[in-house]
Design a protein around this motif. Sequence first.
Motif, PDB file in Angstrom:
ATOM      1  N   ARG A  11      -8.460   1.742  -5.672  1.00  0.00           N
ATOM      2  CA  ARG A  11      -7.768   2.777  -5.465  1.00  0.00           C
ATOM      3  C   ARG A  11      -7.926   4.338  -4.846  1.00  0.00           C
ATOM      4  O   ARG A  11      -7.130   4.964  -5.281  1.00  0.00           O
ATOM      5  N   ALA A  12      -9.402   4.762  -5.265  1.00  0.00           N
ATOM      6  CA  ALA A  12      -9.678   5.688  -4.653  1.00  0.00           C
ATOM      7  C   ALA A  12      -9.432   6.413  -3.363  1.00  0.00           C
ATOM      8  O   ALA A  12      -9.685   7.421  -2.771  1.00  0.00           O
ATOM      9  N   LYS A  13      -9.493   5.707  -2.530  1.00  0.00           N
ATOM     10  CA  LYS A  13      -9.509   5.663  -0.603  1.00  0.00           C
ATOM     11  C   LYS A  13      -8.618   5.196  -0.204  1.00  0.00           C
ATOM     12  O   LYS A  13      -8.263   4.193  -0.769  1.00  0.00           O
ATOM     13  N   SER A  14      -8.047   6.285   0.618  1.00  0.00           N
ATOM     14  CA  SER A  14      -6.732   5.701   1.056  1.00  0.00           C
ATOM     15  C   SER A  14      -7.385   4.597   2.745  1.00  0.00           C
ATOM     16  O   SER A  14      -8.204   4.805   3.374  1.00  0.00           O
ATOM     17  N   ASP A  15      -6.248   4.034   3.784  1.00  0.00           N
ATOM     18  CA  ASP A  15      -6.892   3.127   4.881  1.00  0.00           C
ATOM     19  C   ASP A  15      -7.212   4.281   5.508  1.00  0.00           C
ATOM     20  O   ASP A  15      -6.503   5.885   5.649  1.00  0.00           O
ATOM     21  N   LYS A  60     -11.466 -16.685  -8.574  1.00  0.00           N
ATOM     22  CA  LYS A  60     -12.846 -17.007  -9.499  1.00  0.00           C
ATOM     23  C   LYS A  60     -12.007 -14.987 -10.456  1.00  0.00           C
ATOM     24  O   LYS A  60     -12.274 -13.971  -9.287  1.00  0.00           O
ATOM     25  N   PHE A  61     -11.553 -15.088 -11.368  1.00  0.00           N
ATOM     26  CA  PHE A  61     -11.607 -13.377 -11.697  1.00  0.00           C
ATOM     27  C   PHE A  61     -12.280 -12.862 -12.908  1.00  0.00           C
ATOM     28  O   PHE A  61     -12.430 -13.696 -13.842  1.00  0.00           O
ATOM     29  N   ASN A  62     -11.850 -11.685 -13.354  1.00  0.00           N
ATOM     30  CA  ASN A  62     -13.646 -10.778 -13.745  1.00  0.00           C
ATOM     31  C   ASN A  62     -12.100 -10.069 -14.568  1.00  0.00           C
ATOM     32  O   ASN A  62     -11.345  -8.913 -13.980  1.00  0.00           O
ATOM     33  N   PRO A  63     -12.657  -9.463 -15.307  1.00  0.00           N
ATOM     34  CA  PRO A  63     -11.959  -7.762 -16.040  1.00  0.00           C
ATOM     35  C   PRO A  63     -12.613  -6.717 -15.897  1.00  0.00           C
ATOM     36  O   PRO A  63     -11.796  -5.888 -15.994  1.00  0.00           O
ATOM     37  N   VAL A  64     -13.924  -6.795 -15.539  1.00  0.00           N
ATOM     38  CA  VAL A  64     -14.482  -5.640 -14.893  1.00  0.00           C
ATOM     39  C   VAL A  64     -14.705  -5.710 -13.389  1.00  0.00           C
ATOM     40  O   VAL A  64     -14.885  -6.187 -12.887  1.00  0.00           O
ATOM     41  N   ARG A  65     -13.730  -4.269 -12.846  1.00  0.00           N
ATOM     42  CA  ARG A  65     -13.372  -4.509 -11.566  1.00  0.00           C
ATOM     43  C   ARG A  65     -14.602  -4.121 -10.931  1.00  0.00           C
ATOM     44  O   ARG A  65     -14.642  -4.447  -9.155  1.00  0.00           O
ATOM     45  N   GLU A  86       0.822 -10.866   0.103  1.00  0.00           N
ATOM     46  CA  GLU A  86      -0.156 -10.665   1.554  1.00  0.00           C
ATOM     47  C   GLU A  86      -0.968 -11.600   1.942  1.00  0.00           C
ATOM     48  O   GLU A  86      -1.955 -10.925   1.764  1.00  0.00           O
ATOM     49  N   LEU A  87      -0.762 -11.009   3.708  1.00  0.00           N
ATOM     50  CA  LEU A  87      -2.137 -11.720   3.835  1.00  0.00           C
ATOM     51  C   LEU A  87      -2.730 -10.624   4.615  1.00  0.00           C
ATOM     52  O   LEU A  87      -2.601  -9.409   4.829  1.00  0.00           O
ATOM     53  N   ILE A  88      -4.029  -9.884   4.056  1.00  0.00           N
ATOM     54  CA  ILE A  88      -5.112  -9.141   4.304  1.00  0.00           C
ATOM     55  C   ILE A  88      -4.889  -9.133   5.691  1.00  0.00           C
ATOM     56  O   ILE A  88      -5.747 -10.061   6.190  1.00  0.00           O
ATOM     57  N   ASN A  89      -4.745  -8.276   6.935  1.00  0.00           N
ATOM     58  CA  ASN A  89      -5.290  -7.817   8.231  1.00  0.00           C
ATOM     59  C   ASN A  89      -5.391  -8.306   8.578  1.00  0.00           C
ATOM     60  O   ASN A  89      -7.077  -8.678   7.992  1.00  0.00           O
ATOM     61  N   PRO A  90      -5.986  -9.621   9.356  1.00  0.00           N
ATOM     62  CA  PRO A  90      -7.333 -10.721   9.133  1.00  0.00           C
ATOM     63  C   PRO A  90      -7.869  -9.684  10.907  1.00  0.00           C
ATOM     64  O   PRO A  90      -9.550 -10.021  10.391  1.00  0.00           O
ATOM     65  N   LEU A  91      -8.145  -8.812  10.982  1.00  0.00           N
ATOM     66  CA  LEU A  91      -9.038  -8.082  11.762  1.00  0.00           C
ATOM     67  C   LEU A  91      -9.626  -6.906  10.951  1.00  0.00           C
ATOM     68  O   LEU A  91     -10.721  -6.157  11.793  1.00  0.00           O
ATOM     69  N   TYR A  92      -9.333  -6.867  10.012  1.00  0.00           N
ATOM     70  CA  TYR A  92     -10.336  -5.961   9.161  1.00  0.00           C
ATOM     71  C   TYR A  92     -11.678  -6.141   8.773  1.00  0.00           C
ATOM     72  O   TYR A  92     -11.539  -8.009   8.878  1.00  0.00           O
ATOM     73  N   GLU A  93     -12.737  -5.887   8.554  1.00  0.00           N
ATOM     74  CA  GLU A  93     -14.042  -5.776   9.087  1.00  0.00           C
ATOM     75  C   GLU A  93     -14.598  -5.792   7.061  1.00  0.00           C
ATOM     76  O   GLU A  93     -12.761  -5.216   6.570  1.00  0.00           O
ATOM     77  N   GLU A  94     -15.599  -6.829   6.400  1.00  0.00           N
ATOM     78  CA  GLU A  94     -15.683  -6.674   5.251  1.00  0.00           C
ATOM     79  C   GLU A  94     -15.670  -5.336   4.306  1.00  0.00           C
ATOM     80  O   GLU A  94     -14.448  -5.098   2.982  1.00  0.00           O
ATOM     81  N   ARG A  95     -15.812  -3.952   5.335  1.00  0.00           N
ATOM     82  CA  ARG A  95     -16.105  -2.821   4.310  1.00  0.00           C
ATOM     83  C   ARG A  95     -14.347  -2.825   4.074  1.00  0.00           C
ATOM     84  O   ARG A  95     -14.079  -1.733   3.345  1.00  0.00           O
ATOM     85  N   GLU A  96     -13.169  -3.218   5.299  1.00  0.00           N
ATOM     86  CA  GLU A  96     -12.293  -2.571   5.232  1.00  0.00           C
ATOM     87  C   GLU A  96     -11.212  -2.804   4.607  1.00  0.00           C
ATOM     88  O   GLU A  96     -10.556  -2.665   3.912  1.00  0.00           O
ATOM     89  N   LEU A  97     -11.923  -4.694   3.841  1.00  0.00           N
ATOM     90  CA  LEU A  97     -10.817  -5.136   3.461  1.00  0.00           C
ATOM     91  C   LEU A  97     -10.792  -4.927   1.570  1.00  0.00           C
ATOM     92  O   LEU A  97     -10.927  -5.082   0.589  1.00  0.00           O
ATOM     93  N   LYS A  98     -12.443  -4.803   1.666  1.00  0.00           N
ATOM     94  CA  LYS A  98     -12.732  -3.446   0.329  1.00  0.00           C
ATOM     95  C   LYS A  98     -12.250  -2.603   0.391  1.00  0.00           C
ATOM     96  O   LYS A  98     -11.735  -2.345  -1.168  1.00  0.00           O
ATOM     97  N   ARG A  99     -12.109  -1.692   1.215  1.00  0.00           N
ATOM     98  CA  ARG A  99     -11.340  -0.684   0.945  1.00  0.00           C
ATOM     99  C   ARG A  99      -9.580  -0.604   0.275  1.00  0.00           C
ATOM    100  O   ARG A  99      -9.036  -0.308  -0.375  1.00  0.00           O
ATOM    101  N   VAL A 100      -9.116  -1.555   0.824  1.00  0.00           N
ATOM    102  CA  VAL A 100      -7.435  -2.046   0.440  1.00  0.00           C
ATOM    103  C   VAL A 100      -6.830  -1.997  -1.230  1.00  0.00           C
ATOM    104  O   VAL A 100      -7.452  -1.222  -2.050  1.00  0.00           O
ATOM    105  N   PHE A 101      -8.632  -2.279  -1.831  1.00  0.00           N
ATOM    106  CA  PHE A 101      -8.727  -3.138  -3.426  1.00  0.00           C
ATOM    107  C   PHE A 101      -8.962  -0.857  -4.045  1.00  0.00           C
ATOM    108  O   PHE A 101      -9.093  -1.647  -5.099  1.00  0.00           O
TER     109      PHE A 101
END
Length: 312
Positions: free
Chosen positions: A277-281, A160-165, A260-275
Amino acid sequence: MSRVAAFPTPQSRRSEWRSKHAPEAMIENIQEDLFVRIQTDLLVVGDSIMTDRHHASNGNYEDDDPQNQIGGIIPAFPLSGWLRHGIEETVQEYGGTACHPGEANANFMKDDVYDRDLDAGYHEKGACTDDPKEDDGCVVFDLFGGFGGVPGKVMRRPIKFNPVRSSVDYTRGQAEGHYRRLNRNVVSRNEEDNREPLRNVEIDAVANLDGCWHLSFREMKPEFIGLLAEGIDFLDRNKTDFMHQLGGARNFGAGIVDCELINPLYEERELKRVFDRAKSDTNAMDEKDDKWAGEYRPAFVDALEERIEKGP
Ligand SMILES: [Zn+2]
Protein backbone atom coordinates in the motif's frame (compact mmCIF):
# COMPACT_ATOMS: atom_id res chain seq x y z
CA MET A 1 21.27 -7.05 -48.65
CA SER A 2 21.65 -5.21 -45.40
CA ARG A 3 19.43 -2.43 -46.75
CA VAL A 4 16.58 -4.90 -47.08
CA ALA A 5 16.99 -6.07 -43.53
CA ALA A 6 17.19 -2.56 -42.14
CA PHE A 7 14.19 -1.22 -44.07
CA PRO A 8 11.70 -4.03 -44.39
CA THR A 9 8.91 -3.64 -46.90
CA PRO A 10 5.43 -2.93 -45.49
CA GLN A 11 4.46 -6.45 -46.44
CA SER A 12 7.18 -8.14 -44.46
CA ARG A 13 6.58 -5.72 -41.59
CA ARG A 14 2.95 -6.78 -41.52
CA SER A 15 3.72 -10.48 -41.45
CA GLU A 16 6.30 -9.85 -38.78
CA TRP A 17 3.63 -8.09 -36.73
CA ARG A 18 1.27 -10.98 -37.28
CA SER A 19 3.76 -13.62 -36.23
CA LYS A 20 4.68 -11.55 -33.18
CA HIS A 21 1.01 -11.17 -32.25
CA ALA A 22 -0.09 -14.71 -32.95
CA PRO A 23 -1.54 -16.05 -29.72
CA GLU A 24 0.63 -19.17 -30.07
CA ALA A 25 3.74 -17.01 -29.97
CA MET A 26 2.44 -14.70 -27.25
CA ILE A 27 1.60 -17.55 -24.89
CA GLU A 28 5.33 -18.28 -24.70
CA ASN A 29 5.71 -15.08 -22.67
CA ILE A 30 3.22 -16.19 -20.03
CA GLN A 31 4.43 -18.06 -16.97
CA GLU A 32 2.58 -21.21 -16.03
CA ASP A 33 1.87 -19.69 -12.63
CA LEU A 34 -0.97 -17.19 -12.58
CA PHE A 35 -2.49 -15.29 -9.69
CA VAL A 36 -6.00 -14.09 -9.03
CA ARG A 37 -6.43 -11.30 -6.53
CA ILE A 38 -9.23 -12.11 -4.13
CA GLN A 39 -10.68 -9.60 -1.68
CA THR A 40 -13.65 -10.22 0.55
CA ASP A 41 -14.96 -8.84 3.83
CA LEU A 42 -16.26 -12.15 5.03
CA LEU A 43 -15.87 -15.68 3.81
CA VAL A 44 -17.56 -18.70 5.30
CA VAL A 45 -16.63 -22.08 3.93
CA GLY A 46 -18.55 -24.25 6.37
CA ASP A 47 -16.33 -26.26 8.65
CA SER A 48 -13.64 -26.65 6.08
CA ILE A 49 -11.26 -23.84 7.05
CA MET A 50 -8.18 -25.41 8.54
CA THR A 51 -6.54 -23.27 11.18
CA ASP A 52 -3.17 -23.38 12.81
CA ARG A 53 -4.66 -22.30 16.14
CA HIS A 54 -2.68 -24.90 18.03
CA HIS A 55 0.44 -22.82 17.43
CA ALA A 56 -1.12 -19.83 19.11
CA SER A 57 -2.89 -21.58 21.93
CA ASN A 58 -0.22 -22.05 24.55
CA GLY A 59 -2.79 -23.85 26.65
CA ASN A 60 -5.15 -20.92 27.15
CA TYR A 61 -6.56 -20.44 23.74
CA GLU A 62 -9.95 -18.75 23.30
CA ASP A 63 -10.98 -19.07 19.71
CA ASP A 64 -13.14 -15.95 19.64
CA ASP A 65 -10.52 -13.65 21.14
CA PRO A 66 -9.76 -10.95 18.56
CA GLN A 67 -6.18 -10.85 19.81
CA ASN A 68 -5.57 -14.29 18.41
CA GLN A 69 -3.09 -14.35 15.60
CA ILE A 70 -4.46 -17.35 13.85
CA GLY A 71 -3.75 -18.26 10.30
CA GLY A 72 -5.12 -21.11 8.28
CA ILE A 73 -5.95 -22.55 4.94
CA ILE A 74 -8.95 -22.10 2.67
CA PRO A 75 -9.21 -25.36 0.73
CA ALA A 76 -9.31 -25.23 -3.05
CA PHE A 77 -12.68 -27.02 -3.39
CA PRO A 78 -15.03 -24.07 -2.81
CA LEU A 79 -12.71 -21.78 -4.79
CA SER A 80 -12.58 -24.21 -7.67
CA GLY A 81 -16.37 -24.65 -7.80
CA TRP A 82 -16.83 -20.90 -7.78
CA LEU A 83 -14.32 -20.40 -10.60
CA ARG A 84 -15.71 -23.25 -12.66
CA HIS A 85 -19.22 -21.86 -12.48
CA GLY A 86 -17.98 -18.48 -13.74
CA ILE A 87 -16.07 -20.18 -16.52
CA GLU A 88 -19.04 -22.29 -17.60
CA GLU A 89 -21.18 -19.18 -17.89
CA THR A 90 -18.48 -17.45 -19.90
CA VAL A 91 -18.41 -20.34 -22.37
CA GLN A 92 -22.20 -20.08 -22.64
CA GLU A 93 -22.01 -16.31 -23.19
CA TYR A 94 -19.71 -17.02 -26.12
CA GLY A 95 -22.28 -19.35 -27.59
CA GLY A 96 -20.85 -22.69 -26.50
CA THR A 97 -22.07 -25.33 -24.10
CA ALA A 98 -20.10 -26.42 -21.05
CA CYS A 99 -19.36 -29.86 -19.69
CA HIS A 100 -21.74 -30.60 -16.86
CA PRO A 101 -19.74 -31.07 -13.65
CA GLY A 102 -21.76 -34.14 -12.63
CA GLU A 103 -21.70 -37.65 -14.10
CA ALA A 104 -24.67 -38.32 -16.38
CA ASN A 105 -25.40 -41.62 -14.63
CA ALA A 106 -25.04 -40.24 -11.11
CA ASN A 107 -27.96 -40.55 -8.76
CA PHE A 108 -29.04 -36.92 -8.43
CA MET A 109 -31.39 -35.93 -5.67
CA LYS A 110 -33.66 -34.33 -8.20
CA ASP A 111 -34.15 -36.31 -11.36
CA ASP A 112 -35.16 -33.49 -13.63
CA VAL A 113 -32.31 -31.16 -12.69
CA TYR A 114 -29.74 -32.75 -14.96
CA ASP A 115 -32.03 -32.58 -18.00
CA ARG A 116 -32.93 -29.01 -17.17
CA ASP A 117 -29.24 -28.10 -17.03
CA LEU A 118 -28.70 -29.71 -20.43
CA ASP A 119 -31.34 -27.41 -21.84
CA ALA A 120 -29.63 -24.42 -20.22
CA GLY A 121 -26.25 -24.48 -21.89
CA TYR A 122 -24.59 -27.68 -20.70
CA HIS A 123 -23.75 -30.92 -22.43
CA GLU A 124 -23.46 -34.23 -20.59
CA LYS A 125 -20.18 -34.55 -18.84
CA GLY A 126 -17.76 -36.04 -21.34
CA ALA A 127 -20.22 -36.01 -24.25
CA CYS A 128 -17.67 -33.82 -26.04
CA THR A 129 -15.22 -36.69 -26.40
CA ASP A 130 -15.61 -40.35 -27.29
CA ASP A 131 -12.46 -41.47 -25.69
CA PRO A 132 -11.41 -39.18 -22.86
CA LYS A 133 -7.78 -38.31 -23.28
CA GLU A 134 -5.54 -35.31 -23.00
CA ASP A 135 -6.23 -32.30 -25.25
CA ASP A 136 -9.62 -33.62 -26.14
CA GLY A 137 -13.19 -32.52 -25.56
CA CYS A 138 -14.52 -29.02 -24.97
CA VAL A 139 -12.41 -26.26 -23.48
CA VAL A 140 -13.96 -26.76 -20.02
CA PHE A 141 -13.07 -30.45 -20.04
CA ASP A 142 -9.62 -29.70 -21.41
CA LEU A 143 -9.04 -27.19 -18.62
CA PHE A 144 -10.62 -28.99 -15.66
CA GLY A 145 -10.40 -32.64 -16.70
CA GLY A 146 -12.03 -34.78 -14.12
CA PHE A 147 -12.99 -38.16 -15.53
CA GLY A 148 -11.43 -41.04 -17.39
CA GLY A 149 -8.27 -40.36 -15.38
CA VAL A 150 -7.64 -37.09 -17.24
CA PRO A 151 -6.30 -34.53 -14.77
CA GLY A 152 -7.07 -31.27 -16.58
CA LYS A 153 -4.58 -28.53 -17.23
CA VAL A 154 -5.05 -26.16 -14.32
CA MET A 155 -4.18 -26.97 -10.75
CA ARG A 156 -6.09 -24.95 -8.18
CA ARG A 157 -4.22 -24.52 -4.93
CA PRO A 158 -5.57 -23.75 -1.47
CA ILE A 159 -5.05 -20.24 -0.10
CA LYS A 160 -2.96 -19.96 3.00
CA PHE A 161 -3.94 -16.93 5.04
CA ASN A 162 -2.20 -15.12 7.84
CA PRO A 163 -3.32 -12.12 9.92
CA VAL A 164 0.16 -10.60 9.88
CA ARG A 165 0.69 -9.00 6.50
CA SER A 166 4.47 -9.05 6.72
CA SER A 167 4.32 -12.85 6.91
CA VAL A 168 2.21 -13.19 3.78
CA ASP A 169 4.05 -14.40 0.69
CA TYR A 170 1.86 -13.29 -2.21
CA THR A 171 4.12 -14.96 -4.74
CA ARG A 172 3.17 -18.30 -3.21
CA GLY A 173 -0.55 -17.70 -3.41
CA GLN A 174 -1.12 -16.47 0.11
CA ALA A 175 -3.40 -13.86 1.62
CA GLU A 176 -3.83 -11.61 4.56
CA GLY A 177 -6.89 -12.78 6.47
CA HIS A 178 -8.27 -12.99 9.97
CA TYR A 179 -9.78 -16.16 11.30
CA ARG A 180 -12.94 -15.73 13.34
CA ARG A 181 -15.27 -18.13 14.95
CA LEU A 182 -18.83 -16.89 14.74
CA ASN A 183 -21.43 -18.08 17.20
CA ARG A 184 -25.08 -18.17 16.36
CA ASN A 185 -27.80 -19.02 18.79
CA VAL A 186 -30.89 -20.66 17.44
CA VAL A 187 -33.61 -19.59 19.87
CA SER A 188 -37.04 -20.90 20.70
CA ARG A 189 -39.94 -19.19 18.95
CA ASN A 190 -42.33 -20.14 21.69
CA GLU A 191 -43.31 -17.06 23.68
CA GLU A 192 -43.15 -18.67 27.10
CA ASP A 193 -39.54 -19.73 26.45
CA ASN A 194 -38.37 -16.10 26.32
CA ARG A 195 -36.08 -16.72 23.39
CA GLU A 196 -34.27 -19.44 25.22
CA PRO A 197 -31.38 -20.77 23.10
CA LEU A 198 -32.13 -24.18 21.64
CA ARG A 199 -28.74 -24.77 20.25
CA ASN A 200 -25.54 -23.01 19.45
CA VAL A 201 -23.94 -23.09 16.04
CA GLU A 202 -20.28 -22.31 15.57
CA ILE A 203 -19.12 -21.16 12.18
CA ASP A 204 -15.56 -20.80 10.91
CA ALA A 205 -15.01 -17.61 8.97
CA VAL A 206 -12.22 -15.53 7.50
CA ALA A 207 -12.59 -11.77 7.70
CA ASN A 208 -10.88 -9.08 5.60
CA LEU A 209 -9.25 -11.45 3.17
CA ASP A 210 -6.92 -9.91 0.61
CA GLY A 211 -4.43 -11.88 -1.34
CA CYS A 212 -3.56 -14.16 -4.19
CA TRP A 213 -5.01 -17.40 -5.39
CA HIS A 214 -2.37 -19.40 -7.19
CA LEU A 215 -3.35 -21.30 -10.32
CA SER A 216 -0.69 -23.34 -12.03
CA PHE A 217 -1.06 -24.61 -15.53
CA ARG A 218 0.31 -27.99 -16.50
CA GLU A 219 0.03 -26.83 -20.07
CA MET A 220 -0.58 -23.39 -21.49
CA LYS A 221 -2.96 -22.68 -24.34
CA PRO A 222 -3.99 -19.19 -25.46
CA GLU A 223 -7.69 -20.04 -25.10
CA PHE A 224 -7.17 -21.09 -21.44
CA ILE A 225 -5.86 -17.68 -20.52
CA GLY A 226 -8.58 -15.93 -22.51
CA LEU A 227 -11.16 -18.02 -20.71
CA LEU A 228 -9.63 -17.40 -17.29
CA ALA A 229 -9.49 -13.64 -17.87
CA GLU A 230 -13.10 -13.53 -19.07
CA GLY A 231 -14.32 -15.90 -16.33
CA ILE A 232 -12.73 -13.85 -13.54
CA ASP A 233 -14.24 -10.66 -14.98
CA PHE A 234 -17.62 -12.34 -15.14
CA LEU A 235 -17.37 -13.33 -11.47
CA ASP A 236 -16.34 -9.82 -10.49
CA ARG A 237 -19.25 -8.28 -12.42
CA ASN A 238 -21.70 -10.73 -10.85
CA LYS A 239 -20.27 -10.85 -7.36
CA THR A 240 -23.48 -9.90 -5.60
CA ASP A 241 -25.54 -12.54 -7.43
CA PHE A 242 -26.46 -15.33 -5.08
CA MET A 243 -25.19 -17.88 -7.61
CA HIS A 244 -21.75 -16.33 -7.87
CA GLN A 245 -20.86 -15.79 -4.26
CA LEU A 246 -18.17 -17.92 -2.74
CA GLY A 247 -18.64 -20.47 0.03
CA GLY A 248 -21.63 -20.67 2.35
CA ALA A 249 -23.66 -18.06 4.27
CA ARG A 250 -24.60 -16.16 1.13
CA ASN A 251 -27.83 -14.94 2.66
CA PHE A 252 -25.76 -13.17 5.31
CA GLY A 253 -23.64 -11.19 2.91
CA ALA A 254 -20.68 -13.54 3.05
CA GLY A 255 -18.69 -14.57 0.02
CA ILE A 256 -19.02 -11.38 -2.03
CA VAL A 257 -15.64 -11.40 -3.71
CA ASP A 258 -13.79 -8.72 -5.62
CA CYS A 259 -11.56 -10.60 -7.98
CA GLU A 260 -9.09 -9.73 -10.68
CA LEU A 261 -6.58 -11.65 -12.73
CA ILE A 262 -3.22 -10.13 -11.86
CA ASN A 263 -1.39 -9.12 -15.03
CA PRO A 264 0.32 -12.32 -16.19
CA LEU A 265 3.19 -10.25 -17.59
CA TYR A 266 4.24 -9.07 -14.12
CA GLU A 267 7.38 -10.36 -12.56
CA GLU A 268 7.51 -11.49 -8.95
CA ARG A 269 8.56 -8.17 -7.50
CA GLU A 270 5.78 -6.44 -9.45
CA LEU A 271 3.25 -8.91 -8.10
CA LYS A 272 4.40 -8.06 -4.56
CA ARG A 273 4.10 -4.38 -5.30
CA VAL A 274 0.39 -4.78 -6.09
CA PHE A 275 -0.12 -5.52 -2.39
CA ASP A 276 2.22 -2.87 -1.05
CA ARG A 277 0.00 0.00 0.00
CA ALA A 278 2.98 2.30 0.41
CA LYS A 279 4.04 1.98 -3.23
CA SER A 280 2.25 2.71 -6.45
CA ASP A 281 2.68 1.00 -9.81
CA THR A 282 5.95 1.56 -11.62
CA ASN A 283 6.11 2.83 -15.20
CA ALA A 284 7.13 -0.65 -16.27
CA MET A 285 3.97 -2.02 -14.68
CA ASP A 286 1.81 0.57 -16.43
CA GLU A 287 3.43 -0.36 -19.74
CA LYS A 288 2.75 -4.04 -19.07
CA ASP A 289 -0.87 -3.19 -18.22
CA ASP A 290 -1.27 -1.48 -21.60
CA LYS A 291 0.39 -4.40 -23.34
CA TRP A 292 -1.82 -6.90 -21.57
CA ALA A 293 -5.06 -5.00 -22.20
CA GLY A 294 -4.22 -3.94 -25.76
CA GLU A 295 -2.42 -6.95 -27.21
CA TYR A 296 -2.24 -10.09 -25.12
CA ARG A 297 -5.70 -10.33 -23.68
CA PRO A 298 -7.54 -9.63 -26.96
CA ALA A 299 -5.40 -12.22 -28.75
CA PHE A 300 -6.17 -14.83 -26.09
CA VAL A 301 -9.88 -14.02 -26.11
CA ASP A 302 -9.83 -14.39 -29.93
CA ALA A 303 -8.29 -17.82 -29.47
CA LEU A 304 -11.08 -18.69 -27.05
CA GLU A 305 -13.76 -17.56 -29.51
CA GLU A 306 -12.14 -19.63 -32.23
CA ARG A 307 -12.00 -22.74 -30.06
CA ILE A 308 -15.65 -22.38 -28.98
CA GLU A 309 -16.72 -21.80 -32.59
CA LYS A 310 -14.99 -24.98 -33.66
CA GLY A 311 -17.11 -26.87 -31.16
CA PRO A 312 -16.00 -29.50 -28.66
ZN1 LIG B 1 -17.37 -31.07 -22.50
